[in-house]
Scaffold this active site. Structure first.
Site, PDB file in Angstrom:
ATOM      1  N   SER A  51      -9.813   2.044   2.982  1.00  0.00           N
ATOM      2  CA  SER A  51      -8.941   2.832   2.138  1.00  0.00           C
ATOM      3  C   SER A  51      -7.912   2.005   1.364  1.00  0.00           C
ATOM      4  O   SER A  51      -7.336   2.505   0.403  1.00  0.00           O
ATOM      5  CB  SER A  51      -8.204   3.862   2.990  1.00  0.00           C
ATOM      6  OG  SER A  51      -7.305   3.210   3.869  1.00  0.00           O
ATOM      7  N   SER A  85      -9.972  -0.484   7.104  1.00  0.00           N
ATOM      8  CA  SER A  85      -9.397  -0.337   5.761  1.00  0.00           C
ATOM      9  C   SER A  85      -8.755  -1.584   5.179  1.00  0.00           C
ATOM     10  O   SER A  85      -8.396  -1.585   4.008  1.00  0.00           O
ATOM     11  CB  SER A  85      -8.371   0.781   5.755  1.00  0.00           C
ATOM     12  OG  SER A  85      -9.048   1.995   5.600  1.00  0.00           O
ATOM     13  N   LYS A 128       0.866  -1.178   0.000  1.00  0.00           N
ATOM     14  CA  LYS A 128       0.000   0.000   0.000  1.00  0.00           C
ATOM     15  C   LYS A 128       0.904   1.229   0.000  1.00  0.00           C
ATOM     16  O   LYS A 128       1.954   1.225   0.660  1.00  0.00           O
ATOM     17  CB  LYS A 128      -0.883  -0.029   1.261  1.00  0.00           C
ATOM     18  CG  LYS A 128      -1.870   1.123   1.365  1.00  0.00           C
ATOM     19  CD  LYS A 128      -2.791   0.962   2.575  1.00  0.00           C
ATOM     20  CE  LYS A 128      -3.823   2.071   2.661  1.00  0.00           C
ATOM     21  NZ  LYS A 128      -4.769   1.924   3.783  1.00  0.00           N
TER      22      LYS A 128
HETATM   23  N1  GLN Z   1     -13.226   4.233   6.519  1.00  0.00           N
HETATM   24  C1  GLN Z   1     -12.576   4.623   7.726  1.00  0.00           C
HETATM   25  C2  GLN Z   1     -12.172   6.079   7.666  1.00  0.00           C
HETATM   26  O1  GLN Z   1     -12.365   6.685   6.652  1.00  0.00           O
HETATM   27  C3  GLN Z   1     -11.402   3.734   8.026  1.00  0.00           C
HETATM   28  C4  GLN Z   1     -10.195   4.062   7.237  1.00  0.00           C
HETATM   29  C5  GLN Z   1      -9.014   3.224   7.614  1.00  0.00           C
HETATM   30  O2  GLN Z   1      -9.141   2.175   8.237  1.00  0.00           O
HETATM   31  N2  GLN Z   1      -7.845   3.720   7.252  1.00  0.00           N
HETATM   32  O3  GLN Z   1     -11.686   6.620   8.611  1.00  0.00           O
END
Ligand code: GLN
Length: 495
Positions: free
Chosen positions: A154, A178, A79
């Site tokens: 994400s 995420s 990532k």
């Molecule tokens: N969807 C969640 C957020 O936008 C989690 C994102 C993540 O785990 N990095 O904060």
């Protein structure tokens, strides 16, 4: 061999050992698949083809000389939140469009030391804020199962790259879901370890008390293979914990020995909470989840009822604490030392303001504003302190639930992947995190594995473990996967 992109890590290890193919052949095959198909999926921000070939060639040479590291020559990708020395590291943001990291994240270093071959850096929502990968400065990622749909986020690039067969495994990060939510949307397995299990050094910070690195693969076993070199104490990360690192692969092999038994999961208590099946859960998703739970029962697990904190409360707590931490972490991007700088600033104030306004996307700015508000002098106690107190109650509720069970199961997300460009409002997107964020607030490990489809799209089941119970989760999912075939289903473009 033309099906190299469908192989599991275990099959790659065997194939390399038997000289069925070399790491270079495998790497070339995957690079050419990326070249042909990633135009449509957009899972990579940077493909490091030359570097990958060099690493693969070196792995082949070392193997010929007797090097027997198990992961030597196995391809993977990172990532783009992980710092990679000499390679562009954008975190999905315009703010870091030109940032070439001068050092490696600890996990990047450890994966390299294990001999793995990195093919490049994967797309993601900007600064890991989002649930659909539509918030990347480098364009949306398309779900390999249906190119008109989101892959989740994400870590959407990581999940899509594995589901598309570009890499057998990939790294991700999980602050509120995420890893698990995109794994669910893309029909693959993903694990977020216990907070403190994997070093965060060199992982660009979003919300430091919640962030944790983890892995994606087609199966629990593949996830375990990549998680092994990533796990362990790191003196460079103050929140990394000194505790023994289990041998996940041996744990899974031990579980394998139980497979001949009629009830291989006998003695395991799986907790199910009513609160995880409330309004908002798609009825087709619920059907797949209930069928999976019945399968777990058939395999010998006992299903017990447990209570957990109302997910609406958990959601509110997360969306106060995460933006608050983000507002503080992201203050380092000021246009001065690195990253994006606006043109012709009038003065220092103009430099800060315009660099940040032009460099950050709308969602990141929204979070910084929400977080700064929650931390501001007049509101700190009413919002931030209160949310911290509620966080403690959430931790206690999980503890109580785990007195009655070993693992808690729930849907990973309330829906399947939605359409790209559906332009859901921010609050509706936040609601998608309803089943995953409690885990981060409590620092627990959790994984998502595919359990079928709803309306032709993958559905994931979430398994939440006690602190440090990664092996337990991986073993349990492995036994399920050894008795079912959902994890072997592939998107058409991979076949
Ligand atoms: N969807 C969640 C957020 O936008 C989690 C994102 C993540 O785990 N990095 O904060």
């Amino acid at each position: 061999m033309s099906n190299l992109h469908t192989l599991s890590v275990q099959e790659i290890i065997t194939g390399l050992a038997n000289k069925d193919f070399s790491s270079l052949e495998l790497t070339d095959h995957l690079l050419s698949r990326i070249d042909s198909f990633d135009k449509e999926i957009n899972s990579f921000i940077t493909v490091t083809a030359d570097l990958a070939r060099k690493q693969a060639k070196l792995a082949d040479d070392l193997r010929a000389k007797g090097d027997s590291r198990p992961l030597l020559g196995v391809p993977m990708a990172h990532k783009d939140i992980f710092c990679t020395q000499g390679v562009l590291t954008t975190c999905g943001s315009k703010m870091l469009y030109n940032f070439v990291s001068p050092y490696n994240a600890t996990i990047v270093e450890n994966i390299q030391k294990a001999g793995m071959v990195s093919l490049g850096k994967l797309n993601m929502d900007e600064f890991a804020m989002g649930s659909d990968n539509e918030k990347s400065y480098y364009g949306a990622v398309h779900n390999p199962w249906d190119l008109g749909r989101v892959p989740g986020g994400s870590s959407g690039g990581s999940a899509a790259a594995v589901a598309a067969g570009f890499v057998p495994v990939a790294t991700g990060s999980d602050t509120g879901g995420s890893i698990r939510q995109p794994a669910s949307f893309c029909g693959i397995t993903g694990i977020k370890p216990t907070y403190g299990r994997v070093s965060r050094y060199g992982m660009i910070a979003y919300a430091s008390s919640l962030d944790q690195a983890g892995t994606f693969g087609k199966s629990a076993l593949d996830c375990a293979y990549l998680l092994q070199p990533m796990s362990g104490y790191d003196p460079k990360d103050a929140t990394s914990i000194k505790t023994d690192t289990p041998d996940y692969i041996t744990a899974i092999h031990d579980a394998q020995n139980k497979l001949s038994q009629e009830k291989p999961l006998a003695g395991l208590r799986i907790g199910v909470a009513k609160a995880y099946f409330g309004a908002g859960l798609d009825s087709e998703v619920e059907k797949s989840i209930r069928t999976a739970l019945a399968k777990y029962e058939e395999l010998g697990a006992e299903i017990v009822k447990v209570d957990i904190t109302d997910p609406a409360v958990t959601l509110a707590t997360y969306y106060l604490l995460a933006p608050a931490e983000a507002s503080s972490n992201l203050s380092r991007y000021d246009g001065v030392r690195f990253g994006y700088r606006c043109e012709n600033p009038k003065d220092l104030h103009d430099l800060y303001t315009r660099s940040r306004s032009e460099g950050f996307g709308a969602e990141v700015q929204r979070r910084i504003i929400m977080g700064t508000y929650a931390l501001s002098a007049g509101y700190f106690d009413a919002y931030y302190t209160k949310a911290q107190k509620v966080r403690r109650l959430i931790v206690d509720d999980f503890k109580k639930a785990f007195e009655k069970c070993d693992i808690i199961a729930s849907p990973t997300a309330p829906t399947v992947a939605y359409k790209l460009g559906e332009s859901l409002d921010p609050a509706s997107i936040y609601l998608l995190d309803v089943y995953t964020i409690g885990v981060n607030l409590a620092g627990l490990p959790a994984l998502s594995h595919p359990v079928g489809q709803a309306n032709g799209l993958p559905v994931g089941l979430q398994l939440i473990g006690k602190h440090w119970a990664e092996s337990e989760l991986l073993k349990t999912a492995h036994i399920y996967q050894a008795n079912t075939e959902f994890h072997q289903e592939m998107a058409d473009l991979v076949k």
